[in-house]
Scaffold this active site. Structure first.
Site, mmCIF file in Angstrom:
data_model
loop_
_atom_site.group_PDB
_atom_site.id
_atom_site.type_symbol
_atom_site.label_atom_id
_atom_site.label_comp_id
_atom_site.label_asym_id
_atom_site.label_seq_id
_atom_site.Cartn_x
_atom_site.Cartn_y
_atom_site.Cartn_z
ATOM 1 N N ARG A 171 42.588 48.448 26.414
ATOM 2 C CA ARG A 171 41.560 47.415 26.599
ATOM 3 C C ARG A 171 40.321 48.075 27.176
ATOM 4 O O ARG A 171 39.998 47.931 28.345
ATOM 5 C CB ARG A 171 42.088 46.312 27.505
ATOM 6 C CG ARG A 171 43.216 45.496 26.854
ATOM 7 C CD ARG A 171 43.951 44.632 27.844
ATOM 8 N NE ARG A 171 43.076 43.651 28.467
ATOM 9 C CZ ARG A 171 43.480 42.802 29.411
ATOM 10 N NH1 ARG A 171 44.722 42.843 29.833
ATOM 11 N NH2 ARG A 171 42.648 41.932 29.936
ATOM 12 N N ARG A 175 31.089 45.974 27.439
ATOM 13 C CA ARG A 175 30.488 44.642 27.346
ATOM 14 C C ARG A 175 29.109 44.753 26.711
ATOM 15 O O ARG A 175 28.306 45.612 27.108
ATOM 16 C CB ARG A 175 30.371 44.015 28.734
ATOM 17 C CG ARG A 175 31.723 43.764 29.383
ATOM 18 C CD ARG A 175 31.564 43.234 30.785
ATOM 19 N NE ARG A 175 32.859 43.082 31.431
ATOM 20 C CZ ARG A 175 33.025 42.939 32.731
ATOM 21 N NH1 ARG A 175 31.969 42.937 33.537
ATOM 22 N NH2 ARG A 175 34.234 42.798 33.251
ATOM 23 N N ARG A 247 51.136 59.786 41.398
ATOM 24 C CA ARG A 247 49.929 60.371 41.965
ATOM 25 C C ARG A 247 49.724 59.747 43.340
ATOM 26 O O ARG A 247 50.047 58.573 43.559
ATOM 27 C CB ARG A 247 48.711 60.074 41.082
ATOM 28 C CG ARG A 247 48.817 60.625 39.685
ATOM 29 C CD ARG A 247 48.748 62.131 39.638
ATOM 30 N NE ARG A 247 47.392 62.609 39.932
ATOM 31 C CZ ARG A 247 47.092 63.897 40.058
ATOM 32 N NH1 ARG A 247 48.045 64.827 39.962
ATOM 33 N NH2 ARG A 247 45.845 64.273 40.287
ATOM 34 N N ARG A 277 35.889 59.162 43.840
ATOM 35 C CA ARG A 277 34.949 58.100 44.201
ATOM 36 C C ARG A 277 34.733 58.082 45.707
ATOM 37 O O ARG A 277 35.501 58.686 46.477
ATOM 38 C CB ARG A 277 35.457 56.736 43.740
ATOM 39 C CG ARG A 277 36.760 56.266 44.382
ATOM 40 C CD ARG A 277 37.182 54.915 43.824
ATOM 41 N NE ARG A 277 38.389 54.405 44.486
ATOM 42 C CZ ARG A 277 38.915 53.205 44.247
ATOM 43 N NH1 ARG A 277 38.344 52.390 43.365
ATOM 44 N NH2 ARG A 277 40.001 52.806 44.886
ATOM 45 N N GLU A 298 37.750 59.768 48.067
ATOM 46 C CA GLU A 298 39.119 59.733 47.556
ATOM 47 C C GLU A 298 39.384 60.943 46.665
ATOM 48 O O GLU A 298 38.615 61.249 45.761
ATOM 49 C CB GLU A 298 39.366 58.455 46.743
ATOM 50 C CG GLU A 298 39.439 57.208 47.583
ATOM 51 C CD GLU A 298 39.900 55.992 46.779
ATOM 52 O OE1 GLU A 298 40.423 56.177 45.659
ATOM 53 O OE2 GLU A 298 39.706 54.867 47.262
ATOM 54 N N TYR A 346 52.649 49.858 37.956
ATOM 55 C CA TYR A 346 51.392 49.560 38.643
ATOM 56 C C TYR A 346 51.166 48.056 38.576
ATOM 57 O O TYR A 346 51.137 47.472 37.493
ATOM 58 C CB TYR A 346 50.210 50.298 37.999
ATOM 59 C CG TYR A 346 48.921 50.004 38.724
ATOM 60 C CD1 TYR A 346 48.596 50.693 39.893
ATOM 61 C CD2 TYR A 346 48.065 49.001 38.287
ATOM 62 C CE1 TYR A 346 47.431 50.401 40.594
ATOM 63 C CE2 TYR A 346 46.895 48.711 38.978
ATOM 64 C CZ TYR A 346 46.592 49.413 40.132
ATOM 65 O OH TYR A 346 45.446 49.109 40.826
ATOM 66 N N ASP A 348 48.772 44.756 40.076
ATOM 67 C CA ASP A 348 47.715 44.176 40.880
ATOM 68 C C ASP A 348 48.323 43.177 41.863
ATOM 69 O O ASP A 348 49.452 42.709 41.689
ATOM 70 C CB ASP A 348 46.686 43.466 39.991
ATOM 71 C CG ASP A 348 45.764 44.448 39.286
ATOM 72 O OD1 ASP A 348 45.500 45.528 39.849
ATOM 73 O OD2 ASP A 348 45.311 44.141 38.170
#
Length: 381
Positions: A171, A175, A247, A277, A298, A346, A348
């Site tokens: 995905r 945009r 990781r 980041r 990070e 993983y 959310d």
């Protein structure tokens, strides 16, 4: 029943609360000195900034029941997550949007023009992308791939994008408008006082007892009618078949005065920048005002035995080992593996809560029927 939950993060708290409300006796143990798992937040003593101790957690969901659940335990403030990236000595907004496209290529394209233009940049000879790299090249072309995906991915995953499956990028977030809201879910926000008070409120029930700084002893399983385990699946079996690959993240914390970078998250897409980041935590609470600021650089690397596992790798080797651990788990009575670590996926936060609610309800059904609760409410495979 007397039920033990291993882990005082979202999975343990939500399952424990649901079962306690139905009259079950709940004991929760956690090896850390605080509740909340990796969602743990705390105020910095010097600056007053609310810090996401294990990296930023943004709450976003389309699941109305989950949104109503969390907002019943904490006041949420509106929050729109915006991410910038520094690449090739310029700053762009992410996800790739119409502004990113026009800025990168020095154009003034309208949406339909941008779609057509990006297709001219794509490698249309790739008809069935098999790797992360092929997926990116097919849909955005080599220039965007080099600027925004290649270096960042190599740092994040520690391998070539040619070795990662295309599914990671299925995905692809592109945009063709100027919407730079990182997430597209209906409900987005942050708990006003941080996640730890929210989880404290979930755990605030007379049927729940929490023991921190307490490691789980597998020998104690016989003391309980059932156990929900949210620690590492391989860790429960003492890694007897080998370690599942993860990781981990190293955080280089630093403070400053004023506004350090002007946004919550700045990615660094160039391979020669060692960190992935920088996060500036006061921007996660934009309704507050602080003179000082707290930032994290990070760094991603392979997870060692003493490290906190963050991202499951789930490549071919890991999936084969996972199947063997799933078989062991399914042969172990009176225990259900839950959450990110327990199912080696993983997740959310909203998905974690949804699965915890569904798992608790499944357990209550099995308890009523007198049948055995399975090792997994949702198969990790």
């Amino acid at each position: 029943m007397h039920v033990l939950l291993v882990g005082a993060g979202l999975s343990g708290a939500v399952i424990g609360r649901c079962l306690a409300e139905q009259g079950h006796k709940i004991t929760i143990v956690d090896g850390r000195p605080h509740i909340g798992g990796n969602c743990h937040t705390q105020r910095d003593d010097k600056t007053g900034v609310m810090v996401h101790v294990y990296g930023p957690h943004i709450f976003h969901t389309d699941d109305e029941e989950v949104w109503n659940y969390v907002t019943s335990f904490a006041r949420f403030q509106p929050y729109k997550h915006r991410v910038m990236t520094t690449s090739q000595e310029a700053v762009y907004s992410l996800p790739i949007n119409l502004h990113t496209i026009n800025q990168f290529y020095g154009k003034t394209l309208r949406p339909d023009e941008a779609r057509a233009f990006l297709e001219t940049q794509a490698d249309t000879s790739i008809t069935d992308p098999q790797s992360f790299e092929e997926q990116a090249l097919r849909f955005v072309g080599p220039a965007f791939y080099e600027a925004f995906f290649k270096g960042y991915t190599e740092k994040q995953w520690g391998c070539s994008p040619t070795d990662l499956p295309a599914a990671i990028l299925k995905r692809l977030p592109v945009r063709f408008n100027y919407d730079d809201n990182y997430f597209f879910h209906r409900f987005q926000g942050m708990p006003e006082q941080g996640y730890t008070p929210m989880i404290e409120a979930i755990l605030d029930h007379p049927g729940i007892t929490v023991h921190l700084d307490t490691m789980f002893d597998p020998a104690a399983i016989s003391d309980y009618d059932h156990v929900f385990y949210s620690g590492p699946l391989d860790g429960y079996f003492d890694y007897r078949l080998g370690r599942l690959g993860y990781r981990t993240l190293d955080f280089e914390r630093f403070t400053d005065q004023g506004d350090y970078q002007g946004c919550a998250v700045m990615n660094y897409g160039d391979r020669d920048t060692p960190y992935t980041r920088i996060t500036e935590h006061k921007h996660f609470s934009p309704w507050e005002s602080h003179e000082g600021t707290v930032c994290y650089r990070e760094y991603s690397r392979e997870c060692g035995p003493a490290d906190i596992p963050y991202y499951p790798i789930r490549l071919v080797k890991e999936k084969a080992l996972l199947a063997d651990y799933v078989a062991l788990a399914e042969a172990t009575p009176r225990i259900t593996f839950v959450g990110r670590l327990g199912t080696y996926r993983y997740l959310d936060m909203d998905v974690t809560i949804r699965e915890a609610l569904d798992t608790a309800r499944m357990f209550l059904t099995h308890a009523t029927e007198g049948s055995a609760m399975p090792a997994f409410a949702i198969s990790p495979l």
